[in-house]
Write a protein that holds these residues in place. Structure first.
Motif, PDB file in Angstrom:
ATOM      1  N   ARG A   1       0.837  -1.200   0.000  1.00  0.00           N
ATOM      2  CA  ARG A   1       0.000   0.000   0.000  1.00  0.00           C
ATOM      3  C   ARG A   1       0.870   1.247   0.000  1.00  0.00           C
ATOM      4  O   ARG A   1       2.052   1.191   0.340  1.00  0.00           O
ATOM      5  CB  ARG A   1      -0.962   0.002   1.182  1.00  0.00           C
ATOM      6  N   ASP A   2       0.249   2.348  -0.361  1.00  0.00           N
ATOM      7  CA  ASP A   2       0.974   3.611  -0.442  1.00  0.00           C
ATOM      8  C   ASP A   2       1.344   4.125   0.951  1.00  0.00           C
ATOM      9  O   ASP A   2       0.665   3.845   1.928  1.00  0.00           O
ATOM     10  CB  ASP A   2       0.114   4.663  -1.149  1.00  0.00           C
ATOM     11  N   TYR A   3       2.423   4.894   0.969  1.00  0.00           N
ATOM     12  CA  TYR A   3       2.828   5.541   2.219  1.00  0.00           C
ATOM     13  C   TYR A   3       2.074   6.865   2.328  1.00  0.00           C
ATOM     14  O   TYR A   3       2.036   7.639   1.371  1.00  0.00           O
ATOM     15  CB  TYR A   3       4.340   5.786   2.216  1.00  0.00           C
TER      16      TYR A   3
ATOM     17  N   ALA B   1       4.542   5.971  -2.251  1.00  0.00           N
ATOM     18  CA  ALA B   1       5.400   4.817  -1.983  1.00  0.00           C
ATOM     19  C   ALA B   1       4.519   3.628  -1.648  1.00  0.00           C
ATOM     20  O   ALA B   1       3.375   3.787  -1.253  1.00  0.00           O
ATOM     21  CB  ALA B   1       6.334   5.120  -0.823  1.00  0.00           C
ATOM     22  N   THR B   2       5.040   2.462  -1.808  1.00  0.00           N
ATOM     23  CA  THR B   2       4.203   1.290  -1.565  1.00  0.00           C
ATOM     24  C   THR B   2       4.868   0.328  -0.609  1.00  0.00           C
ATOM     25  O   THR B   2       4.966  -0.848  -0.851  1.00  0.00           O
ATOM     26  CB  THR B   2       3.902   0.551  -2.869  1.00  0.00           C
TER      27      THR B   2
ATOM     28  N   ASN C   1       5.358  -0.665   3.701  1.00  0.00           N
ATOM     29  CA  ASN C   1       4.746  -0.475   5.005  1.00  0.00           C
ATOM     30  C   ASN C   1       5.603   0.401   5.898  1.00  0.00           C
ATOM     31  O   ASN C   1       5.123   1.072   6.773  1.00  0.00           O
ATOM     32  CB  ASN C   1       4.538  -1.816   5.700  1.00  0.00           C
ATOM     33  N   GLU C   2       6.916   0.335   5.698  1.00  0.00           N
ATOM     34  CA  GLU C   2       7.816   1.110   6.529  1.00  0.00           C
ATOM     35  C   GLU C   2       8.797   1.854   5.629  1.00  0.00           C
ATOM     36  O   GLU C   2       9.115   1.377   4.550  1.00  0.00           O
ATOM     37  CB  GLU C   2       8.594   0.198   7.468  1.00  0.00           C
ATOM     38  N   PRO C   3       9.313   2.994   6.093  1.00  0.00           N
ATOM     39  CA  PRO C   3      10.285   3.724   5.280  1.00  0.00           C
ATOM     40  C   PRO C   3      11.497   2.854   4.993  1.00  0.00           C
ATOM     41  O   PRO C   3      11.945   2.090   5.834  1.00  0.00           O
ATOM     42  CB  PRO C   3      10.664   4.910   6.163  1.00  0.00           C
TER      43      PRO C   3
END
Lengths: 238, 106
Positions: free
Chosen positions: B62-64, B79-80, B82-84
Motif C-alpha cells: 500500500r501507499d505511504y 510509496a508502496t 509499510n515502513e520507510p
C-alpha cells in the motif's frame, strides 16, 4: 524523517507479554490433559508436573491481570472506555467488510477507525467473557481438588465450561496471533506495537486507526519524530 | 454400562455402603468427549481459513501516507511500502507529485 505515534505504554506491553507467555504455557500444559493421546505419550509423573504447573501458571495469569489493573486504574478506565464506546457508521462498515477484507485485502477498502477497531471490540469482549469463564472454572476445579470438595456434577459442569471456553479461545487466539504478529500482510509491522517499542509509523497508524491517528497527530501528545534521514521510497515498478 | 466397566456384587444392600443403586454416567461426560473433536476441528478450520487469507493477501502493498494536521488532509506519498526504506538515493526517491486523498488509497 519518520513520524511515529506511541500506541502502547511499557506497562501495557509488559502485561500483554506476561499474559501471552502464560496463555501459551497454559495451552501447552492443558493440551496434555485435554487430549488423551498426548497424555499417553508421557509418564504419569510428567502429567502430574504439568497439572501442577498449569495451576501455578493460571494463578500467575490472574495475578498479572489484577496487579496491572490496580497499578494503572487510569489505563484500565481508558481501556474500558474504548471497549464500551458506541459504534459509529465507520465501525459498522468495518465489521461488515471484515471477512471479505481478510479474504481479499487487495480489493477491499476499510474505513477509518478509532483507537480500537469495531472488530477488535467484538474479539475483545469475547476474549474477556471466555477468559472469565475459563479462569472461573479453572479456579473452582483447583479449589475443588485441593482445599475443599464440590459435588461431582459441579466439577463436571466446570470441566465442560473450561473445555467450551478453550474451544472458543483457541479460535480467537489463532486469529489474534495471525493479525497481531503481522502474518496477515496488511498488518505487517503490527508486532512492534506490543513486542517492540510500542510505536507505529504514521502511515500504518493512519491505515489501521485513521480517526485515532489524526487525533494523535493533531494533539502531538504521543507523536515522536525521528530524524533518521529516511524518506519513503518509491515503489519498484513491476 | 460399557464392556470395559466392572460390576461388583455387594453382600448387603447398596444403601449400607452409601452407594448409589444402579448408577448411571452423567450425560455431561458425553459432551466432554464431543468437545475434543470439536476443538480439533475448530482449530483446523481456523488454520485453513487463515491460510487462505494469507495466500489471498500475498504480495499486498500500500501507499505511504502522511497527515497534515494544519489542512486536515491525508497526503499520498506514492510509496508502496509499510515502513520507510533505508535509502537516501535521489534516483530512488519518488518524483511524483504527492496526491491528496483520504479515502481511495486506503
Amino acid at each position: 524523517m519518520t513520524v511515529y505515534i506511541k500506541r502502547n505504554t511499557l506497562q501495557t506491553r509488559l502485561t500483554h507479554g506476561c499474559v501471552a507467555i502464560s496463555v501459551i504455557l497454559l495451552t501447552l500444559s492443558g493440551l496434555f490433559m485435554f487430549v488423551p493421546a498426548l497424555a499417553a505419550m508421557v509418564s504419569a509423573d510428567f502429567i502430574i508436573f504439568l497439572r501442577n504447573a498449569h495451576r501455578v501458571i493460571g494463578l500467575v495469569l490472574i495475578a498479572v491481570i489484577v496487579l496491572s489493573s490496580l497499578a494503572s486504574p487510569k489505563g484500565l478506565g481508558h481501556f474500558l472506555k474504548n471497549y464500551f464506546s458506541k459504534w459509529d457508521d465507520d465501525d459498522k462498515v468495518f465489521a461488515k467488510r471484515f471477512v471479505p477484507y481478510m479474504l481479499s485485502p487487495k480489493n477491499v477498502d476499510m474505513p477509518y477507525q478509532h483507537e480500537v477497531k469495531s472488530g477488535q471490540r467484538v474479539v475483545g469482549w469475547l476474549l474477556f467473557i471466555m477468559g472469565f469463564c475459563i479462569i472461573l472454572s479453572g479456579v473452582v476445579m483447583f479449589l475443588g481438588t485441593t482445599v475443599t470438595a464440590f459435588d461431582a456434577s459441579t466439577m463436571l459442569i466446570m470441566r465442560l465450561l473450561h473445555d467450551i471456553s478453550f474451544i472458543v479461545l483457541i479460535v480467537l487466539l489463532l486469529a489474534h496471533i495471525y493479525l497481531g504478529a503481522g502474518v496477515f500482510q496488511p498488518y505487517k509491522g503490527m508486532r512492534k506495537t506490543m513486542f517492540g517499542d510500542g510505536m507505529l509509523n504514521e502511515s500504518d497508524a493512519l491505515y489501521h486507526w485513521g480517526h485515532w491517528a489524526r487525533e494523535e497527530l493533531e494533539s502531538g501528545k504521543n507523536v515522536v519524530v525521528v530524524d533518521d534521514g529516511v524518506e519513503p521510497k518509491k515503489a519498484q515498478e513491476a | 454400562m460399557s464392556s470395559s466397566s466392572a460390576s461388583t456384587k455387594v453382600f448387603y444392600p447398596e444403601e449400607t455402603y452409601e452407594l448409589i443403586k444402579e448408577p448411571k454416567a452423567d450425560p455431561i461426560l458425553d459432551l466432554l468427549d464431543v468437545a475434543k473433536p470439536i476443538a480439533g476441528a475448530a482449530a483446523a478450520a481456523t488454520v485453513v481459513g487463515l491460510g487462505v487469507s494469507y495466500a489471498r493477501g500475498a504480495g499486498y502493498k500500500r501507499d505511504y501516507t502522511k497527515y497534515d494536521p494544519k489542512t486536515g488532509e491525508t497526503i499520498n506519498l506514492g510509496a508502496t511500502v509499510n515502513e520507510p526504506q533505508t535509502t537516501t538515493d535521489e534516483s530512488e526517491t519518488s518524483t511524483e507529485e504527492p496526491t491528496k486523498d483520504g479515502e481511495e488509497q486506503r
